[in-house]
Motif scaffolding. Structure first.
Motif, PDB file in Angstrom:
ATOM      1  N   ILE A   2       0.844  -1.197   0.000  1.00  0.00           N
ATOM      2  CA  ILE A   2       0.000   0.000   0.000  1.00  0.00           C
ATOM      3  C   ILE A   2       0.880   1.249   0.000  1.00  0.00           C
ATOM      4  N   THR A 227     -13.699  -3.925  -3.706  1.00  0.00           N
ATOM      5  CA  THR A 227     -12.250  -3.780  -3.866  1.00  0.00           C
ATOM      6  C   THR A 227     -11.739  -4.646  -5.017  1.00  0.00           C
ATOM      7  N   PHE A 243      -7.421   3.896  -4.596  1.00  0.00           N
ATOM      8  CA  PHE A 243      -8.557   3.885  -3.679  1.00  0.00           C
ATOM      9  C   PHE A 243      -8.562   5.202  -2.905  1.00  0.00           C
ATOM     10  N   TRP A 273      -7.796  -4.414   2.335  1.00  0.00           N
ATOM     11  CA  TRP A 273      -6.769  -3.673   1.573  1.00  0.00           C
ATOM     12  C   TRP A 273      -5.359  -4.054   2.010  1.00  0.00           C
ATOM     13  N   ALA A 278      -1.661  -1.102  -4.057  1.00  0.00           N
ATOM     14  CA  ALA A 278      -2.644  -0.074  -4.374  1.00  0.00           C
ATOM     15  C   ALA A 278      -2.198   1.261  -3.799  1.00  0.00           C
ATOM     16  N   VAL A 280      -3.594   4.571  -1.955  1.00  0.00           N
ATOM     17  CA  VAL A 280      -4.730   5.028  -1.161  1.00  0.00           C
ATOM     18  C   VAL A 280      -4.582   6.521  -0.907  1.00  0.00           C
TER      19      VAL A 280
END
Length: 300
Positions: A2, A227, A243, A273, A278, A280
């Motif tokens: 993340i 998701t 996201f 998550w 990804a 964020v």
DNA sequence: GCATGTCAAGTTGTG
DNA sequence: CACAACTTGACATGC
């Protein structure tokens, strides 16, 4: 893994973005208007460079630029072109430096046009204006190396299907540079993830999943399903999904969950998550302080 | 100097 | 029917 993103502004760090108003500028002759706008654009370009420097120094992986980066660029009367500005070449130098720095540090840059950008509108002038605004943000995106211009689907006008069909039609009429960057986000009043998935399947537009909006306007999908389905719309592009995350200012039981809190409650970070690749974007009013606190709270 | 009201654009939902 | 909420300041103005 993340990566966390910072949105638009700083709370404590002395990095500012300046703007002006149409009403005020109208009072000046055009040369002076351009001189004032030029100073603002140059200031904002330098600030964007500082923002990326801050992000790189603090392990923040993405930054969202302000829509008004070049103030009033597409205004019907006061609009202008970059090369009409006295400081055009200095601005271009700044933006080129930003592009190099961004690439060297692997930072992601995005734009998020305001609510006035409505590709689903039945009014031709509204859709045309949206196209002008998207073209402007694409111009800047190309100069700095931003890969995402994220919009909401707009109004439903009583029929979501027809509204999304107009969105798709207007999307196909946009230039390639806009289409390749455009993403669509679920909102908290009208269009849910479930509503948008068919549009994404049909057009190839990646879906930005805002879990806070999803919690304000549920659609029967679990957060895990939303998701997974949103992430799947990014696969074709070879890019990491985006996201959005925020916490409610007044709490979930308050009856008005929409306003954003200063910080993110780690409990609001979706368990599904964890461990994903990804980006964020942290939508929190304490800005860089909130991103850094969340990073610490999640041990990222 | 400091506090305050205003700001290009669209749409929805509330009061 | 009018207006606030979106986001979120920053600016110009007026005291």
């Amino acid at each position: 893994m993340i990566r966390l993103g910072l949105c638009c502004l700083f709370r404590e760090e002395p990095i500012t973005f300046r703007s002006t108003t149409a009403r005020y500028l109208t009072g000046f002759p055009r040369p002076e208007r351009l001189a004032r706008l030029s100073a603002l654009c140059l200031h904002n370009a330098r600030s964007l460079g500082q923002a990326l420097g801050y992000a790189a120094a603090h392990g923040i992986g993405a930054f969202r630029a302000l829509s008004q980066f070049f103030p009033l660029y597409t205004h019907p009367e006061l609009g202008y072109g970059l090369d009409e500005l006295p400081a055009a070449s200095a601005i271009r130098v700044e933006l080129a430096q930003i592009a190099r720095f961004r690439a060297a540090h692997g930072l992601r840059l995005s734009f998020h046009p305001d609510q006035f950008i409505v590709l689903s509108s039945p009014k031709p002038e509204v859709a045309a204006n949206a196209g002008r605004e998207l073209a402007y943000q694409t111009l800047v995106a190309e100069l700095v190396g931003a890969e995402v211009i994220n919009v909401h689907a707009g109004g439903a006008y009583g029929n979501k299907q027809e509204a999304l069909a107009r969105f798709a039609k207007h999307f196909r009429e946009l230039p390639e540079g806009v289409r390749s960057r455009l993403t669509v986000e679920n909102d908290d009043r009208t269009f849910t993830v479930r509503d948008l998935l068919p549009l994404c399947a049909e057009t190839g537009i990646p879906l930005v999943y805002d879990v806070h909006h999803h919690r304000c306007l549920p659609d029967g999908l679990s957060e895990g399903e939303a998701t997974r389905l949103a992430a799947a719309t990014w696969e074709r592009t070879g890019r990491e999904p985006y996201f959005h995350l925020s916490s409610p200012r007044h709490g979930w039981g308050s009856g008005r969950p929409r306003p954003h809190a200063d910080y993110i409650d780690p409990a609001d970070f979706p368990a599904c998550w964890r461990g994903l690749d990804a980006t964020v974007d942290v939508e929190a009013k304490a800005k860089e302080l909130a991103v850094r606190r969340l990073k610490r709270d999640l041990s990222l």
